[in-house]
Write a protein that holds these residues in place. Sequence first.
Motif, short mmCIF file in Angstrom:
data_model
loop_
_atom_site.label_atom_id
_atom_site.label_comp_id
_atom_site.label_asym_id
_atom_site.label_seq_id
_atom_site.Cartn_x
_atom_site.Cartn_y
_atom_site.Cartn_z
N MET A 88 0.82 -1.20 0.00
CA MET A 88 0.00 0.00 0.00
C MET A 88 0.85 1.26 0.00
SD MET A 88 -2.92 -0.87 2.86
CE MET A 88 -3.53 0.83 2.78
N ASP A 89 0.36 2.30 -0.65
CA ASP A 89 0.90 3.65 -0.48
C ASP A 89 0.06 4.34 0.58
OD1 ASP A 89 2.87 3.35 -2.40
OD2 ASP A 89 1.62 4.14 -4.01
N VAL A 90 0.72 4.88 1.61
CA VAL A 90 0.03 5.49 2.74
C VAL A 90 0.38 6.97 2.81
CG1 VAL A 90 -0.22 5.48 5.26
CG2 VAL A 90 0.07 3.31 4.03
N THR A 91 -0.63 7.80 3.00
CA THR A 91 -0.43 9.23 3.25
C THR A 91 -0.75 9.48 4.71
OG1 THR A 91 -1.04 9.80 0.99
CG2 THR A 91 -1.09 11.57 2.63
N SER A 92 0.20 10.03 5.46
CA SER A 92 0.08 10.12 6.91
C SER A 92 0.32 11.54 7.40
CB SER A 92 1.09 9.16 7.55
OG SER A 92 0.91 9.07 8.94
N LEU A 93 -0.03 11.78 8.66
CA LEU A 93 0.21 13.06 9.32
C LEU A 93 0.87 12.82 10.67
CD1 LEU A 93 -3.18 14.94 8.70
CD2 LEU A 93 -0.96 15.49 7.67
N PRO A 94 1.77 13.70 11.09
CA PRO A 94 2.40 13.57 12.40
C PRO A 94 1.58 14.27 13.49
CG PRO A 94 3.46 15.34 11.20
CD PRO A 94 2.39 14.78 10.29
N PHE A 95 1.58 13.69 14.68
CA PHE A 95 0.90 14.27 15.85
C PHE A 95 1.82 14.13 17.05
CE2 PHE A 95 -2.38 12.70 12.98
CZ PHE A 95 -3.25 13.78 12.91
N ARG A 96 1.72 15.09 17.97
CA ARG A 96 2.52 15.01 19.19
C ARG A 96 2.10 13.78 20.00
NH1 ARG A 96 5.66 19.42 20.94
NH2 ARG A 96 6.25 18.02 22.62
N LEU A 97 3.10 13.03 20.42
CA LEU A 97 2.89 11.77 21.12
C LEU A 97 2.90 11.96 22.63
CD1 LEU A 97 2.82 8.60 21.17
CD2 LEU A 97 5.33 8.69 21.03
N ASP A 98 1.95 11.30 23.29
CA ASP A 98 1.96 11.26 24.76
C ASP A 98 2.47 9.91 25.25
OD1 ASP A 98 0.63 10.75 27.55
OD2 ASP A 98 0.57 12.92 27.26
N HIS A 99 1.82 8.83 24.82
CA HIS A 99 2.33 7.50 25.18
C HIS A 99 1.67 6.42 24.34
CE1 HIS A 99 -1.24 7.87 27.88
NE2 HIS A 99 -1.40 6.60 27.58
N THR A 100 2.35 5.30 24.27
CA THR A 100 1.84 4.09 23.63
C THR A 100 2.73 2.94 24.05
OG1 THR A 100 1.06 3.13 21.55
CG2 THR A 100 3.17 4.28 21.48
N PHE A 101 2.58 1.79 23.42
CA PHE A 101 3.40 0.63 23.75
C PHE A 101 3.92 0.02 22.45
CE2 PHE A 101 0.40 1.23 27.12
CZ PHE A 101 1.15 1.07 28.27
N GLY A 102 5.17 -0.41 22.48
CA GLY A 102 5.78 -1.01 21.32
C GLY A 102 6.61 -0.01 20.53
N ILE A 103 7.76 -0.48 20.06
CA ILE A 103 8.66 0.36 19.25
C ILE A 103 9.12 -0.45 18.04
CG2 ILE A 103 9.47 2.11 20.87
CD1 ILE A 103 11.68 0.25 21.78
N CYS A 104 8.12 -0.90 17.25
CA CYS A 104 8.43 -1.71 16.07
C CYS A 104 9.19 -0.93 15.02
CB CYS A 104 7.15 -2.30 15.49
SG CYS A 104 5.89 -1.08 15.02
N GLY A 105 8.95 0.39 14.95
CA GLY A 105 9.65 1.21 13.99
C GLY A 105 9.57 2.67 14.36
N TYR A 106 10.68 3.37 14.32
CA TYR A 106 10.71 4.79 14.65
C TYR A 106 11.95 5.44 14.05
CZ TYR A 106 13.94 3.29 18.43
OH TYR A 106 14.99 2.74 19.16
N ALA A 107 11.91 6.76 13.97
CA ALA A 107 13.09 7.54 13.59
C ALA A 107 13.49 8.36 14.80
CB ALA A 107 12.80 8.44 12.40
N ILE A 108 14.79 8.50 15.01
CA ILE A 108 15.28 9.24 16.15
C ILE A 108 16.43 10.15 15.71
CG2 ILE A 108 16.93 7.45 16.90
CD1 ILE A 108 15.99 8.15 19.83
N SER A 109 16.42 11.37 16.20
CA SER A 109 17.45 12.35 15.87
C SER A 109 18.61 12.22 16.86
CB SER A 109 16.88 13.76 15.92
OG SER A 109 16.61 14.12 17.28
N PRO A 110 19.76 12.82 16.57
CA PRO A 110 20.85 12.78 17.54
C PRO A 110 20.47 13.36 18.90
CG PRO A 110 21.69 13.41 15.39
CD PRO A 110 20.19 13.38 15.27
N SER A 111 19.72 14.47 18.89
CA SER A 111 19.32 15.06 20.17
C SER A 111 18.33 14.14 20.89
CB SER A 111 18.67 16.43 19.96
OG SER A 111 17.45 16.33 19.24
N GLY A 112 17.42 13.52 20.15
CA GLY A 112 16.49 12.59 20.75
C GLY A 112 17.19 11.38 21.31
#
Length: 240
Positions: free
Chosen positions: A152-176
Amino acid sequence: MNKFFISLERTPERTARFREANAHIQGLVHAPGIDGSVLDIDSIRQQHFLQADCQFTRGAIGSGLTHVALWGTVAKSGVAAHIFEDDAFLCRNFEEESQRIIASLPEDWDIILWGNNSDTVLQFDLLPGITQCVATFSQDSVREGIHTFRNMDVTSLPFRLDHTFGICGYAISPSGADKMIRSCLPMKTVDIVYPSLGGRRLTATSIDHLMNLHYREMKAYTCLPPLCLTDNQTAQSLNK
């Protein structure tokens, strides 16, 4: 950006499954997971990676240390990276869409989750600082549709995160990455209150639980719809 995926050397079938499922993604780099079953736990405690009374399983300790090691690589290199676990399935246009979303974030972004476990909740700001939203998912439908998702081609939007469970995939910056290392080490057993679960207090059993303590004080994001799904086979999880 580098794209690391974590998979234990003693589970080559999981490595092969990940590579086959995500053959449409270029440049995936295997990061051999730290095998908790062979760790010297006393030495880990002495190195201040683990509090003396931490009750994490060996698998959870190994998984946590693997993410921490990759965070260290990102912080040292000064280059943001994608990090995936070996049960992650990425949509067909992941590379283009993730790049577009990251480009839309503030320059000082810390982390963005491309997906989360589908047997739990996701709390995020639908409108920043105004409308907190709790999303729930059907794990059965995710598992049934996960092979269709990668085409599938997915079109998505970012939202500020409070909490969830699982880290199957993420991007992280050097500061993060630097912030997460400082915040999550030493790993510890601690009770966390979750408003999305009616104020239930849950005991942290893995590093993604500890990360929940810090998302709201960071420039942390999630995206909807997700660009990454997991079938979340807990019996074979790195945290086992």
